[in-house]
Design a protein around this motif. Structure first.
Motif, PDB file in Angstrom:
ATOM      1  N   SER A  64       0.826  -1.205   0.000  1.00 37.67           N
ATOM      2  CA  SER A  64       0.000   0.000   0.000  1.00 37.67           C
ATOM      3  C   SER A  64       0.863   1.258   0.000  1.00 37.67           C
ATOM      4  CB  SER A  64      -0.955   0.002   1.198  1.00 37.67           C
ATOM      5  OG  SER A  64      -0.246   0.180   2.397  1.00 37.67           O
ATOM      6  N   ARG A  65       2.107   1.150   0.424  1.00 36.46           N
ATOM      7  CA  ARG A  65       3.021   2.297   0.334  1.00 36.46           C
ATOM      8  C   ARG A  65       3.835   2.275  -0.958  1.00 36.46           C
ATOM      9  NH1 ARG A  65       3.886   4.615   5.784  1.00 36.46           N
ATOM     10  NH2 ARG A  65       2.766   3.274   7.221  1.00 36.46           N
ATOM     11  N   VAL A  67       3.041   1.395  -3.835  1.00 41.77           N
ATOM     12  CA  VAL A  67       2.317   1.822  -5.031  1.00 41.77           C
ATOM     13  C   VAL A  67       2.444   3.331  -5.236  1.00 41.77           C
ATOM     14  CG1 VAL A  67       0.088   2.076  -3.874  1.00 41.77           C
ATOM     15  CG2 VAL A  67       0.160   1.581  -6.320  1.00 41.77           C
ATOM     16  N   GLU A  68       2.615   4.087  -4.131  1.00 45.63           N
ATOM     17  CA  GLU A  68       2.832   5.534  -4.279  1.00 45.63           C
ATOM     18  C   GLU A  68       4.141   5.789  -4.998  1.00 45.63           C
ATOM     19  OE1 GLU A  68       0.689   7.802  -3.466  1.00 45.63           O
ATOM     20  OE2 GLU A  68      -0.586   6.886  -1.962  1.00 45.63           O
ATOM     21  N   GLU A  69       5.157   5.015  -4.637  1.00 44.24           N
ATOM     22  CA  GLU A  69       6.454   5.186  -5.275  1.00 44.24           C
ATOM     23  C   GLU A  69       6.385   4.711  -6.726  1.00 44.24           C
ATOM     24  OE1 GLU A  69       9.732   3.777  -2.996  1.00 44.24           O
ATOM     25  OE2 GLU A  69      11.160   4.109  -4.608  1.00 44.24           O
ATOM     26  N   TYR A  70       5.670   3.619  -6.939  1.00 43.27           N
ATOM     27  CA  TYR A  70       5.462   3.132  -8.305  1.00 43.27           C
ATOM     28  C   TYR A  70       4.853   4.241  -9.158  1.00 43.27           C
ATOM     29  CZ  TYR A  70       2.672   0.984 -12.014  1.00 43.27           C
ATOM     30  OH  TYR A  70       2.072   0.703 -13.200  1.00 43.27           O
ATOM     31  N   SER A 154      -5.055  -2.956  -4.252  1.00 40.13           N
ATOM     32  CA  SER A 154      -6.236  -2.474  -3.528  1.00 40.13           C
ATOM     33  C   SER A 154      -6.209  -0.955  -3.403  1.00 40.13           C
ATOM     34  CB  SER A 154      -6.346  -3.133  -2.156  1.00 40.13           C
ATOM     35  OG  SER A 154      -5.539  -2.472  -1.219  1.00 40.13           O
ATOM     36  N   MET A 155      -5.023  -0.360  -3.396  1.00 44.48           N
ATOM     37  CA  MET A 155      -4.943   1.101  -3.310  1.00 44.48           C
ATOM     38  C   MET A 155      -5.368   1.771  -4.607  1.00 44.48           C
ATOM     39  SD  MET A 155      -4.052   2.282  -0.348  1.00 44.48           S
ATOM     40  CE  MET A 155      -3.415   3.917  -0.663  1.00 44.48           C
ATOM     41  N   VAL A 156      -5.351   1.031  -5.697  1.00 43.85           N
ATOM     42  CA  VAL A 156      -5.778   1.629  -6.966  1.00 43.85           C
ATOM     43  C   VAL A 156      -7.100   1.034  -7.437  1.00 43.85           C
ATOM     44  CG1 VAL A 156      -3.476   2.333  -7.671  1.00 43.85           C
ATOM     45  CG2 VAL A 156      -4.294   0.061  -8.301  1.00 43.85           C
ATOM     46  N   GLY A 157      -7.837   0.459  -6.493  1.00 42.30           N
ATOM     47  CA  GLY A 157      -9.222   0.123  -6.781  1.00 42.30           C
ATOM     48  C   GLY A 157      -9.515  -1.313  -7.183  1.00 42.30           C
TER      49      GLY A 157
ATOM     50  N   ARG B  11      -8.473   9.054   0.390  1.00 43.41           N
ATOM     51  CA  ARG B  11      -9.500   8.431  -0.450  1.00 43.41           C
ATOM     52  C   ARG B  11     -10.849   8.335   0.251  1.00 43.41           C
ATOM     53  NH1 ARG B  11      -7.659   2.257  -0.600  1.00 43.41           N
ATOM     54  NH2 ARG B  11      -7.900   2.678  -2.797  1.00 43.41           N
ATOM     55  N   MET B  73      -2.960   8.468  -8.178  1.00 35.88           N
ATOM     56  CA  MET B  73      -3.516   7.188  -8.592  1.00 35.88           C
ATOM     57  C   MET B  73      -4.223   6.485  -7.438  1.00 35.88           C
ATOM     58  SD  MET B  73      -1.161   4.112 -10.067  1.00 35.88           S
ATOM     59  CE  MET B  73      -0.530   4.922 -11.538  1.00 35.88           C
ATOM     60  N   THR B  74      -3.772   6.762  -6.222  1.00 37.42           N
ATOM     61  CA  THR B  74      -4.297   6.057  -5.057  1.00 37.42           C
ATOM     62  C   THR B  74      -5.388   6.834  -4.340  1.00 37.42           C
ATOM     63  OG1 THR B  74      -2.492   7.006  -3.777  1.00 37.42           O
ATOM     64  CG2 THR B  74      -2.158   4.794  -4.647  1.00 37.42           C
ATOM     65  N   GLY B  75      -5.842   7.937  -4.918  1.00 37.01           N
ATOM     66  CA  GLY B  75      -7.001   8.603  -4.351  1.00 37.01           C
ATOM     67  C   GLY B  75      -6.726   9.760  -3.423  1.00 37.01           C
ATOM     68  N   SER B 100       4.785  13.535  -5.859  1.00 40.58           N
ATOM     69  CA  SER B 100       5.816  12.529  -6.117  1.00 40.58           C
ATOM     70  C   SER B 100       7.068  12.764  -5.287  1.00 40.58           C
ATOM     71  CB  SER B 100       6.153  12.475  -7.605  1.00 40.58           C
ATOM     72  OG  SER B 100       6.788  13.657  -8.012  1.00 40.58           O
ATOM     73  N   GLN B 104       5.548  11.971  -0.954  1.00 36.93           N
ATOM     74  CA  GLN B 104       6.086  10.619  -0.882  1.00 36.93           C
ATOM     75  C   GLN B 104       7.139  10.505   0.194  1.00 36.93           C
ATOM     76  OE1 GLN B 104       7.259   6.966  -2.487  1.00 36.93           O
ATOM     77  NE2 GLN B 104       7.956   8.329  -4.081  1.00 36.93           N
ATOM     78  N   THR B 108       4.164   9.209   2.783  1.00 39.25           N
ATOM     79  CA  THR B 108       4.085   7.786   2.453  1.00 39.25           C
ATOM     80  C   THR B 108       5.185   6.985   3.140  1.00 39.25           C
ATOM     81  OG1 THR B 108       3.136   8.312   0.302  1.00 39.25           O
ATOM     82  CG2 THR B 108       4.056   6.122   0.562  1.00 39.25           C
ATOM     83  N   LYS B 109       6.376   7.552   3.188  1.00 36.26           N
ATOM     84  CA  LYS B 109       7.499   6.817   3.767  1.00 36.26           C
ATOM     85  C   LYS B 109       7.652   7.033   5.266  1.00 36.26           C
ATOM     86  CE  LYS B 109      10.137   6.258  -0.457  1.00 36.26           C
ATOM     87  NZ  LYS B 109      11.372   6.470  -1.202  1.00 36.26           N
ATOM     88  N   HIS B 115      -2.307   4.515   5.423  1.00 37.37           N
ATOM     89  CA  HIS B 115      -3.404   4.865   4.525  1.00 37.37           C
ATOM     90  C   HIS B 115      -4.728   4.380   5.081  1.00 37.37           C
ATOM     91  CE1 HIS B 115      -0.406   5.858   1.551  1.00 37.37           C
ATOM     92  NE2 HIS B 115       0.045   4.632   1.512  1.00 37.37           N
TER      93      HIS B 115
END
Lengths: 193, 140
Positions: A64-65, A67-70, A154-157, B11, B73-75, B100, B104, B108-109, B115
């Motif tokens: 879940s984290r 994917v943000e970096e992706y 799951s974070m992208v739906g 989200r 992308m993640t809302g 980004s 991030q 995120t980190k 989340h």
């Protein structure tokens, strides 16, 4: 390889190159120490499935984290279909984070909602030998990867299931993960009335 | 150039971060929820009204101010309120980089952040880094 997949493969390569690198050996040994500790901590030596579950749960939180970096580093577009998501996982995501070339194809007779991800090399399994017995028979050593995939999707739906079906550590010729679509996440953004 | 305030939503529609700079009016009770509803609704209008069926919402401008929008992308969704002349394409690039780079790195980190519904950004590092970032982009 279709043109779309060629573009995706390029995204994976560039994203891997642009990231901070960690020693593959350090990463593999750290992971190995973690798995070994989990096995040692088992209340019942036979309950190897517990470790599989723990690795999966841990992987979901990591995914879940990640994917943000992706999203930030690969620049890949959002996926509209699960087939696109499976491509993105195999060709961009796995390349980006593990530097492994994976292939993806629809599983036979799946009707389009299950995909097989195949990769020959597994950097997590460097230096690893599994002892004969329940561990070798029932442990999916790299099960954290399945959790990461499910957590990220799951974070992208996408609600998905990912399970190992082949593992070189068990003597199989290659590593295979079965990725199944289970549904779409419901919209969760709440709007006041 | 003038920045008034920024809202970041997860989200679930939770307002996980709010900051103001040159805002001239006092915040009102429940306004974060109204901003969330506003950007969410406009985004859906955009999809439904477009001839291609695809969405896309960048900004809305009034005689007195402008609201810029971006999402991940993640809302995660951001609403940035600025003076009315701040260029849309400039801010779009900045907000993309904000997510980004700064978001991030500091959210995120951050192992203390997750989340999950109701979780807000408690670290002061993100707010400070955001100020520095906007300064470096010359909009603050």
């Amino acid at each position: 390889m279709s043109q779309q997949r060629q573009v995706a493969a390029k995204l994976g390569e560039v994203a891997f190159d642009s990231g901070e690198k960690a020693s593959a050996e350090f990463f593999a040994i750290t992971y190995g120490a973690l798995v070994q500790q989990m096995i040692t901590d088992l209340p019942q030596a036979d309950d190897v499935e517990v470790v599989n579950q723990q690795l999966d749960t841990m992987g979901r939180r990591i995914g879940s984290r990640l994917v943000e970096e992706y999203s930030a580093r690969s620049g890949a577009p959002a996926c509209r279909t699960f087939a696109q998501a499976a491509d993105a996982v195999a060709i961009v995501g796995i390349k980006m984070f593990l530097n492994v070339n994976a292939t993806v194809q629809p599983a036979e007779e799946s009707g389009g909602d299950t995909f097989t991800l195949t990769f020959a090399d597994n950097p997590l399994a460097l230096f690893v030998e599994l002892p004969e017995g329940p561990v070798r028979q029932r442990l999916w050593y790299s099960n954290v990867i399945c959790g990461v995939i499910v957590g990220a999707l799951s974070m992208v739906g996408f609600i998905a299931e990912a399970t190992f079906v082949r593992d070189t550590l068990r003597g199989d010729a290659t590593n295979e993960i079965l990725l199944s679509f289970k549904g779409r996440e419901k919209e969760t953004f709440k709007v006041e009335q | 150039m003038t920045l008034y305030s920024i809202y970041i939503f997860n989200r679930y529609g939770d307002n996980i971060f709010y900051k103001e700079w040159n805002r001239t009016t006092a915040p009102q009770e429940g306004e974060a929820g109204l901003v969330a509803g506003f950007i969410y609704t406009l985004q859906h209008f955009s999809s439904q009204l477009s001839s291609s069926g695809e969405g896309g919402f960048y900004a809305v401008r009034t005689p007195l101010y402008k609201l810029h929008y971006n999402e991940t992308m993640t809302g995660y969704r951001v609403a940035l309120l600025s003076d009315k002349d701040l260029k849309t394409d400039v801010v779009q690039n900045i907000l993309r980089k904000m997510f980004s780079d700064v978001f991030q790195r500091y959210v995120t980190k951050d192992p203390n952040y997750s989340h999950t519904q109701g979780r807000v950004i408690t670290s002061t590092a993100f707010g400070e880094a955001l100020d520095q970032f906007f300064h470096s982009q010359k909009i603050l």
